[in-house]
Design a protein around this motif. Structure first.
Motif, PDB file in Angstrom:
ATOM      1  N   GLY A  22      -5.856   1.108 -10.847  1.00 58.34           N
ATOM      2  CA  GLY A  22      -6.226   2.090 -11.858  1.00 58.34           C
ATOM      3  C   GLY A  22      -7.727   2.040 -12.080  1.00 58.34           C
ATOM      4  N   TRP A  26      -8.670   6.733 -14.711  1.00 60.49           N
ATOM      5  CA  TRP A  26      -7.268   6.534 -15.069  1.00 60.49           C
ATOM      6  C   TRP A  26      -7.167   5.782 -16.391  1.00 60.49           C
ATOM      7  N   TRP A  27      -8.006   4.719 -16.547  1.00 64.50           N
ATOM      8  CA  TRP A  27      -7.974   3.947 -17.784  1.00 64.50           C
ATOM      9  C   TRP A  27      -8.403   4.797 -18.972  1.00 64.50           C
ATOM     10  N   ASP A 125       2.232   6.236 -12.853  1.00 66.52           N
ATOM     11  CA  ASP A 125       1.494   6.197 -14.116  1.00 66.52           C
ATOM     12  C   ASP A 125       2.411   5.931 -15.315  1.00 66.52           C
TER      13      ASP A 125
END
Length: 188
Positions: A22, A26-27, A125
């Motif tokens: 990630g 994404w974070w 996810d």
């Protein structure tokens, strides 16, 4: 990588290793969902799993690890919070009449380790975020011995003792004590 995808053509009957990371983009989406806008990813979240087919079902097992910088709930100082959580996910094909969200996985509402899938590619996810949410500390604390902040001056008691006199000043329950003492002595 902005998502954690797996192409289902790569999932065979024999265990196949997958490593997904990630990134900060994404974070950024995850921290909004986790309600931690100030958290910073220190060591990328890494998902190491083995996936294999059991007929039409897909089984994924492994772990997620990484380090996130959080703010301590006592002293407000940032500290590294390490995660190393097991991952287990069993997916079966979704019926044709069942709506599956974007990403190709619909998790079971009662058991996040079970779900249904559709398509040629799935994104992990949702299950990974579910695992992180369950592993997230309810009260982030830099250490169990953290002394926090002085209630009078706001100084960090881990760094030094403040000069505040904790014995003087108004105490929150002093009025209740006075009422109790008056009722015991018969005064109204």
């Amino acid at each position: 990588m902005g998502a954690l995808p797996i192409h289902l053509d790569n999932v065979k009957e024999t265990p196949t290793p997958f490593v997904l990371k990630g990134d900060t983009e994404w974070w950024g989406r995850c921290r909004e969902i986790l309600k931690e806008p100030d958290s910073v990813i220190e060591q990328p979240l890494r998902v190491e799993i083995e996936g294999h087919r059991i007929g039409a079902r897909l089984l994924f097992r492994g772990s997620i690890s990484g380090t996130v910088q959080l703010g301590c709930g006592r002293c407000l100082e940032p500290y590294p919070q390490a995660f190393d959580e097991p991952v287990q996910l069993l997916l079966e094909p979704a019926p044709a009449n069942e709506a599956v969200p974007e990403g190709g996985i619909l998790l079971d509402p009662e058991d996040a380790a079970l779900g249904r899938y559709r398509g040629d590619e799935i994104e992990l996810d949702a299950p990974i975020l579910e695992l992180l949410a369950l592993a997230w500390p309810m009260q982030p604390v830099c250490s169990e011995t953290c002394r926090g902040l002085c209630s009078r001056c706001g100084g960090n008691l881990n760094q030094s003792s403040c000069g505040c006199d904790s014995g003087t000043g108004r105490r929150p329950f002093s009025d209740l004590r006075a009422l109790l003492e008056r009722s015991r002595s018969g005064q109204n």
